[in-house]
Design an enzyme around this catalytic site. Structure first.
Site, short mmCIF file in Angstrom:
data_model
loop_
_atom_site.label_atom_id
_atom_site.label_comp_id
_atom_site.label_asym_id
_atom_site.label_seq_id
_atom_site.Cartn_x
_atom_site.Cartn_y
_atom_site.Cartn_z
N TRP A 1 -46.54 -23.69 15.13
CA TRP A 1 -47.48 -22.63 14.77
C TRP A 1 -48.36 -23.29 13.71
CZ3 TRP A 1 -48.87 -18.16 16.77
CH2 TRP A 1 -49.58 -17.24 16.00
N HIS B 1 -54.93 19.09 -3.45
CA HIS B 1 -56.23 19.52 -2.93
C HIS B 1 -56.16 19.81 -1.43
CE1 HIS B 1 -58.08 18.65 -6.77
NE2 HIS B 1 -57.55 17.43 -6.75
N ARG C 1 -41.08 -18.38 16.85
CA ARG C 1 -41.50 -18.95 15.57
C ARG C 1 -42.84 -19.66 15.67
NH1 ARG C 1 -37.18 -19.30 12.03
NH2 ARG C 1 -38.30 -20.87 10.83
N ASN D 1 -40.52 -28.10 9.80
CA ASN D 1 -40.97 -26.72 9.62
C ASN D 1 -41.12 -26.49 8.13
OD1 ASN D 1 -41.38 -23.90 9.83
ND2 ASN D 1 -39.20 -23.57 9.47
N GLY D 2 -42.27 -25.95 7.71
CA GLY D 2 -42.50 -25.69 6.29
C GLY D 2 -43.86 -26.22 5.89
N GLU E 1 -49.78 2.57 4.14
CA GLU E 1 -49.12 1.68 5.10
C GLU E 1 -47.73 2.22 5.48
OE1 GLU E 1 -50.07 -0.56 6.98
OE2 GLU E 1 -48.30 -1.69 7.55
N CYS F 1 -42.57 -22.70 12.25
CA CYS F 1 -42.40 -23.48 13.46
C CYS F 1 -40.91 -23.48 13.76
CB CYS F 1 -42.85 -24.92 13.23
SG CYS F 1 -44.54 -25.04 12.64
N GLU G 1 -46.29 5.37 13.63
CA GLU G 1 -46.50 4.58 14.84
C GLU G 1 -45.22 4.22 15.57
OE1 GLU G 1 -47.66 0.40 12.53
OE2 GLU G 1 -48.41 0.69 14.56
N LYS H 1 -46.61 3.07 9.28
CA LYS H 1 -45.40 2.53 9.94
C LYS H 1 -44.58 3.67 10.51
CE LYS H 1 -46.60 -0.45 9.94
NZ LYS H 1 -47.38 -1.49 10.41
N LYS I 1 -51.02 -4.63 20.34
CA LYS I 1 -50.93 -5.53 19.19
C LYS I 1 -52.32 -5.99 18.76
CE LYS I 1 -48.61 -8.07 16.30
NZ LYS I 1 -48.06 -7.25 15.21
C1 G6P Z 1 -53.67 -3.00 15.98
C2 G6P Z 1 -52.23 -3.34 15.58
C3 G6P Z 1 -52.06 -3.16 14.07
C4 G6P Z 1 -53.09 -4.01 13.33
C5 G6P Z 1 -54.50 -3.68 13.79
C6 G6P Z 1 -55.51 -4.67 13.23
O1 G6P Z 1 -53.90 -1.64 15.82
O2 G6P Z 1 -51.31 -2.50 16.26
O3 G6P Z 1 -50.75 -3.54 13.69
O4 G6P Z 1 -52.95 -3.78 11.95
O5 G6P Z 1 -54.60 -3.76 15.21
O6 G6P Z 1 -55.22 -5.91 13.78
P1 G6P Z 1 -55.64 -7.29 13.13
O7 G6P Z 1 -55.16 -8.32 14.11
O8 G6P Z 1 -57.12 -7.26 13.01
O9 G6P Z 1 -54.98 -7.38 11.81
#
Ligand code: G6P
Length: 582
Positions: free
Chosen positions: A71, A478, A27, A97-98, A455, A2, A462, A459, A577
């Site tokens: 939040w 393989h 935040r 906050n916390g 992962e 927050c 993308e 990153k 997103k």
């Molecule tokens: C989208 C976002 C990713 C995320 C995925 C799953 O592709 O760009 O960053 O990992 O959705 O989203 P979620 O909200 O279900 O974790």
């Protein structure tokens, strides 16, 4: 997470606090509130974003005030749960906050002593505790109750008839802004630099008292001096907290996010009970980075708890999985990903208990699942997931810790945030330069480091648009070996553990085929620096910290490569997103 803001001085406080909260919306933004004081307290709070509806608070009178943008952690986002929170008399107000980890116990005791609560938050206990100690000196009352609080807090307190703001910090950031006969405080410098460049960063355990004319800081019962530092950012920089992109800022928030999440999960006994109840096996569904976190969760629960775990991509589960009779966990940062939601609904139709792991209070998944475990990443602005992934990892680790018979595991988790912090400044320039020239990059690992490699590759591709693939290290021979060349670097995750010797063999095989290797291992390793072209040494640590540390290094690698290539880091092309369609 927050955001909190306070002002005391010669100007009207409400407007300054509101504008400050708008700067902190990154935040949290599900509800907000402001309280000001002249002869009495004046309060305005409601659900929604302050940037959409702060005007009601703008008319509050008084030259001292505190505010909060929320939040949600404890209690859904609604008007009652919005901060500030008041004591029984309505004369003491707190923003925080916390997470107060022992709030349930404190609330029980306070209720038994006759206090009445008007919210579901952990924060409200602070107002009632201060009420019990308050005998005309607010600073003394706050100092008296701080030792009772377990957990993390940046908090501001004001009281009717007391022309001061009391500020205290423990494991959550809090900064004081020093003006001309006026003082500010906030979760970071972003709201302060509209007014002053002179700031004081409070340290854990500090309790500050601000009046119109002076400030004092107390630590362990002693007055202390903290340096006044000059901030030389402009306003544009400050919106991202001095970072160039939200992704970078979010990477740097990860120590706090990890800490907040493990403590929040420890407080989710009902959701964990669903899992403990059936130690036979568990199913996890997820998409994107959340799927990689799900794979980590599988490794962790299988290794530390001996419970078989199956993981499925949301979109595959829905069409191909035969009916099951096990608890099904859906991991989704947004709580809105259509494929994950559909998978959970299907599991429910089969009669499976369902558990959501999500970052968004009140999101769709929380309404579908039987129980919810919240990650505490705060809002993630960058499309590429970083802190939400680390929060999911923290949740997975804490679930493994709770289900495991090994009491030492939870203790190790308490150290991981410090190790993540340590990783944020490890030099990676040579690795960035090499990857920037690459046509294609492989990321390889074994065991825990296989999902970390997946992962890391996600990153990289993308945000830098460089083709990248994550592989289980044993699989490279393989097929992908055919692609190895001097412009195809391989990022090899060779952390200590039982797969270390075989990783070293794999790296030698790769070297023999002419591909440069970036080896990520631990300081003091004698072998890896000899065979890798570039060696990135991390501090030695327990393996649970290692997983988080390597994940963070790979985020930083992707970030700096994308930055060097001039990519639109926070909004990569073609990506969204939250993916709410199949
Ligand atoms: C989208 C976002 C990713 C995320 C995925 C799953 O592709 O760009 O960053 O990992 O959705 O989203 P979620 O909200 O279900 O974790």
């Amino acid at each position: 997470m927050c955001g909190i803001v306070g002002y005391i001085g010669r100007r009207k406080a409400a407007g300054i606090v509101i504008e400050g909260l708008k700067r902190l919306e990154y935040r949290g933004y599900d509800s907000f509130g402001v309280v000001t004081t002249n002869d009495s307290l004046h309060i305005s709070k409601k659900s929604g974003r302050i940037s959409d509806g702060g005007s009601g608070a703008a008319g509050l009178p008084g030259t001292a005030g505190i505010g909060h943008t929320r939040w949600a952690t404890h209690g859904i986002p609604n008007d009652q749960n919005a901060h500030p929170h008041l004591d029984c008399t309505g004369k003491i107000a707190v923003v925080h906050n916390g997470i107060i980890e022992n709030y349930a116990e404190l609330r029980r005791d306070l209720t038994a002593r006759g206090h009445t609560f008007s919210s579901d938050t952990d924060t409200e206990v602070i107002a009632h505790l201060v009420e019990e100690q308050y005998a005309g000196d607010l600073a003394a009352a706050v100092r008296a109750i701080l030792p009772l609080l377990q957990g993390s807090y940046a908090l501001l307190v004001i009281a009717e008839g007391d022309d001061r703001i009391i500020a205290a910090r423990m494991a959550s950031p809090l900064v004081i802004g020093v003006g001309d006969r006026e003082f500010f405080c906030a979760s970071d410098v972003t709201p302060l630099i509209d007014h002053t460049r002179r700031v004081i960063y409070l340290e854990d355990g500090d309790c500050a008292v601000l009046s119109c004319s002076e400030y004092t800081i107390n630590h362990d019962g002693m007055a202390v001096d903290r340096p006044v530092e000059e901030v030389d950012w402009d306003i544009q920089d400050a919106r991202k907290g001095g970072f160039s992109h939200f992704m970078q800022k979010e990477i740097f928030e990860q120590p706090q996010v990890f800490y907040n999440t493990i403590h929040a999960v420890r407080e989710s006994p009902d959701a964990l009970a669903h899992l403990v109840g059936s130690r036979m096996s568990i199913m996890i569904v997820a998409c994107g980075s959340s799927y990689h976190a799900a794979l980590l969760c599988k490794y962790l629960i299988e290794v530390y708890c001996g419970i078989p775990v199956r993981v499925e991509i949301g979109s595959e589960f829905k069409y191909y999985t035969p009916p099951l009779n096990v608890p099904v966990i859906g991991i989704t940062q947004s709580g809105e990903t259509a494929d994950t939601l559909a998978a959970l609904k299907m599991a429910q139709a089969w009669g499976c208990p369902t558990i959501a792991i999500t970052n968004v209070v009140g999101s769709s998944v929380t309404r579908i699942a039987d129980a919810t475990i919240y990650t505490r990443a705060g809002p993630e602005i960058s499309v590429a997931a970083t802190k939400s992934f680390i929060a999911q990892l923290a949740a997975a680790l804490q679930i493994a810790g709770s289900l495991s018979d090994d009491p030492g595991l939870e203790e190790e988790l308490d150290r991981v945030n410090v190790m993540i912090e340590d990783t944020l400044t490890v030099p990676i320039d040579d690795a960035v330069a090499l990857c920037t020239q690459a046509h294609s990059i492989f990321f390889i690992g074994r065991g825990f480091y296989y999902p970390v490699a997946l992962e890391g590759a996600l990153k990289m591709k993308e945000i830098s648009y460089i083709h990248a693939e994550g592989y289980a290290a044993g699989e490279l021979k393989h097929g992908p070996f055919a692609l190895l060349s001097p412009d195809t670097p391989v990022v090899a995750l060779a952390m200590p553990g039982k797969t270390y010797p075989v990783m070293i063999s794999n790296i030698k095989e790769i070297k023999a085929r002419g591909a440069p290797v970036i080896g990520i291992g631990v300081a003091g390793d004698m072998e890896l620096p000899e065979i890798a072209d570039i060696f990135i040494p991390l501090s030695p640590s327990h393996e649970v910290a290692g997983i988080a540390m390597v994940s963070v290094i790979l985020q930083r690698l992707a970030y700096h490569v994308a930055d060097a290539l001039g990519c639109d880091i926070d909004k990569p092309r073609n990506l969204a997103k939250s993916v709410t369609v199949e």
